[in-house]
Each structure stands twice: as C-alpha cells, then as structure tokens.
Design an enzyme around this catalytic site. Structure first.
Site, PDB file in Angstrom:
ATOM      1  CB  THR A  15      -0.935  -0.013   1.237  1.00 36.36           C
ATOM      2  OG1 THR A  15      -1.718  -1.206   1.179  1.00 36.36           O
ATOM      3  CG2 THR A  15      -1.850   1.188   1.244  1.00 36.36           C
ATOM      4  CE  LYS A  35      -5.951  -5.013  -0.628  1.00 41.07           C
ATOM      5  NZ  LYS A  35      -4.553  -5.288  -0.241  1.00 41.07           N
ATOM      6  CD  GLU A 108      -2.286  -2.820  -1.615  1.00 37.21           C
ATOM      7  OE1 GLU A 108      -2.493  -1.601  -1.561  1.00 37.21           O
ATOM      8  OE2 GLU A 108      -2.067  -3.519  -0.604  1.00 37.21           O
ATOM      9  N   GLY A 109      -2.464  -6.007  -5.046  1.00 38.96           N
ATOM     10  CA  GLY A 109      -2.787  -7.412  -4.785  1.00 38.96           C
ATOM     11  C   GLY A 109      -3.262  -7.607  -3.355  1.00 38.96           C
TER      12      GLY A 109
HETATM   13  N1  LIG Z   1       8.497   2.552   3.751  1.00 38.23           N
HETATM   14  C1  LIG Z   1       7.682   2.602   4.815  1.00 38.23           C
HETATM   15  N2  LIG Z   1       7.740   3.636   5.687  1.00 38.23           N
HETATM   16  C2  LIG Z   1       6.943   3.697   6.768  1.00 38.23           C
HETATM   17  N3  LIG Z   1       6.022   2.775   7.086  1.00 38.23           N
HETATM   18  C3  LIG Z   1       5.908   1.714   6.271  1.00 38.23           C
HETATM   19  C4  LIG Z   1       6.711   1.578   5.089  1.00 38.23           C
HETATM   20  N4  LIG Z   1       6.369   0.442   4.477  1.00 38.23           N
HETATM   21  C5  LIG Z   1       5.401  -0.116   5.217  1.00 38.23           C
HETATM   22  N5  LIG Z   1       5.104   0.646   6.294  1.00 38.23           N
HETATM   23  C6  LIG Z   1       4.100   0.343   7.332  1.00 38.23           C
HETATM   24  O1  LIG Z   1       4.067  -1.063   7.507  1.00 38.23           O
HETATM   25  C7  LIG Z   1       2.740  -1.551   7.551  1.00 38.23           C
HETATM   26  C8  LIG Z   1       2.478  -2.474   6.361  1.00 38.23           C
HETATM   27  O2  LIG Z   1       2.598  -1.745   5.144  1.00 38.23           O
HETATM   28  P1  LIG Z   1       1.493  -1.830   4.011  1.00 38.23           P
HETATM   29  O3  LIG Z   1       0.136  -1.592   4.582  1.00 38.23           O
HETATM   30  O4  LIG Z   1       1.928  -0.944   2.907  1.00 38.23           O
HETATM   31  O5  LIG Z   1       1.658  -3.375   3.632  1.00 38.23           O
HETATM   32  P2  LIG Z   1       0.798  -4.215   2.591  1.00 38.23           P
HETATM   33  O6  LIG Z   1       1.731  -5.140   1.912  1.00 38.23           O
HETATM   34  O7  LIG Z   1      -0.007  -3.294   1.747  1.00 38.23           O
HETATM   35  O8  LIG Z   1      -0.169  -5.031   3.583  1.00 38.23           O
HETATM   36  P3  LIG Z   1      -1.531  -5.822   3.172  1.00 38.23           P
HETATM   37  O9  LIG Z   1      -1.089  -7.208   2.813  1.00 38.23           O
HETATM   38  O10 LIG Z   1      -2.326  -5.776   4.447  1.00 38.23           O
HETATM   39  O11 LIG Z   1      -2.204  -5.081   2.050  1.00 38.23           O
HETATM   40  C9  LIG Z   1       1.829  -0.313   7.558  1.00 38.23           C
HETATM   41  O12 LIG Z   1       1.556   0.050   8.875  1.00 38.23           O
HETATM   42  C10 LIG Z   1       2.690   0.747   6.892  1.00 38.23           C
HETATM   43  O13 LIG Z   1       2.325   2.016   7.296  1.00 38.23           O
HETATM   44 MG   LIG Z   2      -2.041  -3.185   1.496  1.00 37.63          MG
END
Ligand SMILES: Nc1ncnc2c1ncn2[C@@H]1O[C@H](COP(=O)(O)OP(=O)(O)OP(=O)(O)O)[C@@H](O)[C@H]1O
Ligand SMILES: [Mg+2]
Length: 230
Positions: A15, A35, A108-109
């Site tokens: 995300t 999504k 988004e996957g």
């Molecule tokens: N580069 C970054 N800087 C700050 N926080 C991050 C970063 N990458 C991820 N996070 C934090 O880590 C957590 C997971 O990130 P994210 O939600 O983007 O993962 P995701 O792969 O989309 O998860 P999901 O499988 O639930 O969709 C979130 O709380 C996000 O804010």
């Molecule tokens: Mg996500």
C-alpha cells in the site's frame, strides 16, 4: 498504463509503495488506485490509506469485495457466506482500464501471490494471469528477503506472469539488492526507506526519488496494449 503491485507477503509495504508510485505520476497523468479484494477492513482500508497518503489527485475505486476480518480472502469470504467470483473482478478490471484512459492504474494485490481467493483453490496468481498486467513485486530489504523474493519470482515466471521489477522496502541493503538482481534475473527499480512519519509530505518526497532511472516507467510504457503499434 497499468501495473499490479504485489509482494512477497502481507504487510510488506504494497500500500505504501502504491501511494508512492501514484504520487510519482500524479500531475503528469491521471492516476487511479484499485484494490479488488480487501480483508481486514475493520482495521481501516488500504483504499483510505492511499487516498490519505497520495493526495487528492488519486482516484480511488471501490473494491469488488471487502471483508472485515483480517483473514485470507477465501476464509473471510466463506465466513461472510460469499464466494468470490473471479469473473466479477475481471469485468470490473476491464471497465477500470478503459476509464483510466491513458493514465496510470495501480491495482494492489492481496497478501502474496499464492493467496487463495476461493475454497476451490483459485489463487491470486490465477487472477493476475487472467488480468494480464505487469507485476511489480514489493519485498523487504532485510534478512530473509532473498529467499522470499526468489520464490515469488519463480512463482510469477512459472505461471507466465509478466514481471515489471522489484521494489525493496526498508533500510538500503546493497548485498540483498545485488543478490536479488543477479539470482532473480531482474531489476530493483526502486528502494524505499522507512518514512517517518508516514505522511503525504514524506510520500511526496519519496516519490521524487522513486524509479529515478526510469526503468519501471519504460517497462510500463512498453507494456501498454497499444505500445509498438501504428
Ligand atoms: N516505507 C515505509 N515507511 C513507513 N512505514 C511503512 C513503510 N512500508 C510499510 N510501512 C508500514 O508497515 C505496515 C504495512 O505496510 P502496508 O500496509 O503498505 O503493507 P501491505 O503489503 O499493503 O499489507 P496488506 O497485505 O495488508 O495489504 C503499515 O503500517 C505501513 O504504514
Ligand atoms: Mg495493502
């Protein structure tokens, strides 16, 4: 132009990377985020997160399926008494691709590639194959990532999915980057540092550095259905 943001697993940064990618292109072309299937909606949604992080230029489309419990989609759907119908997602995607026009559509996957969407074992990878869009793989920059990323690339390739590159999320680690590029025969198109605080401002700053060499941009431009014609 369309891209699927997938990853080596859940909570890996898909995300956040989607928000940075959208912010990178906003202002140049129309940018749209979608999504198709969301779970864990009781803890807030990826769509809301993207809208807040990437800014008002981003058009955020409604999910086809949204479930409150933070579970695998096949299970969340079963508990809701619903069966996810891939055809419904595919026809929504066709509409969204048309409505995105020449702009950027980021899809988004859900979790990682082999997440089941149905009790019959229809996997996210099967859906991505049917969508026929280039896949950007988000992976951690940290210990363990070489194995997870190479497994994901192998799964992508064995199913004939198109790989747009890898994004490493977290503190820069040159040896991990080199190993993934060399053994995975791919390019790390961007590295994203931990953003602190995670906000529209830090996402905008990261966007200006994202895909600095334009490797992803060229790939996406060349992958357009009409690329090379006329
Ligand atoms: N580069 C970054 N800087 C700050 N926080 C991050 C970063 N990458 C991820 N996070 C934090 O880590 C957590 C997971 O990130 P994210 O939600 O983007 O993962 P995701 O792969 O989309 O998860 P999901 O499988 O639930 O969709 C979130 O709380 C996000 O804010
Ligand atoms: Mg996500």
């Amino acid at each position: 132009m369309e891209v699927v943001v997938t990853g080596t697993g859940t909570e890996i940064g898909k995300t956040v990377v989607s928000a940075v990618l959208l912010a990178r292109w906003a202002g140049r072309v129309g940018v749209t985020y979608w999504k198709p299937v969301a779970t864990g909606a009781e803890e807030g949604s990826d769509s809301l997160e993207v809208a807040s992080l990437a800014g008002p230029e981003v058009r955020v489309l409604k999910e086809c399926y949204r479930f409150a419990p933070p579970l695998s989609p096949h299970l969340a759907a079963r508990m809701a008494g619903v069966e996810i119908e891939p055809e419904r997602i595919l026809s929504a995607c066709r509409r969204h691709r048309e409505s995105a026009g020449g702009g950027l559509l980021v899809v988004e996957g859900i979790g990682g590639l082999l997440v089941p969407l149905t009790d019959r074992g229809y996997l996210l990878a099967d859906l991505l194959k049917a969508l026929d869009l280039p896949c950007l793989v988000v992976a951690s920059s940290q210990l363990g990532t070489i194995n997870h990323t190479l497994l994901t690339l192998e799964a992508l390739r064995s199913r004939g999915l198109s790989l747009a590159g890898v994004v490493l999320n977290g503190p820069s680690n040159l040896e991990n980057r080199r190993a993934i590029e060399r053994f995975g025969r791919t390019r790390v198109v961007a590295e994203l540092e931990l953003l602190d605080p995670l906000s529209r401002e830090t996402v905008a700053r990261a966007a200006s550095e994202f895909d600095r060499d334009g490797v992803l941009e060229r790939h996406l431009l060349e992958s357009r259905p009409d690329a090379g014609m006329g």
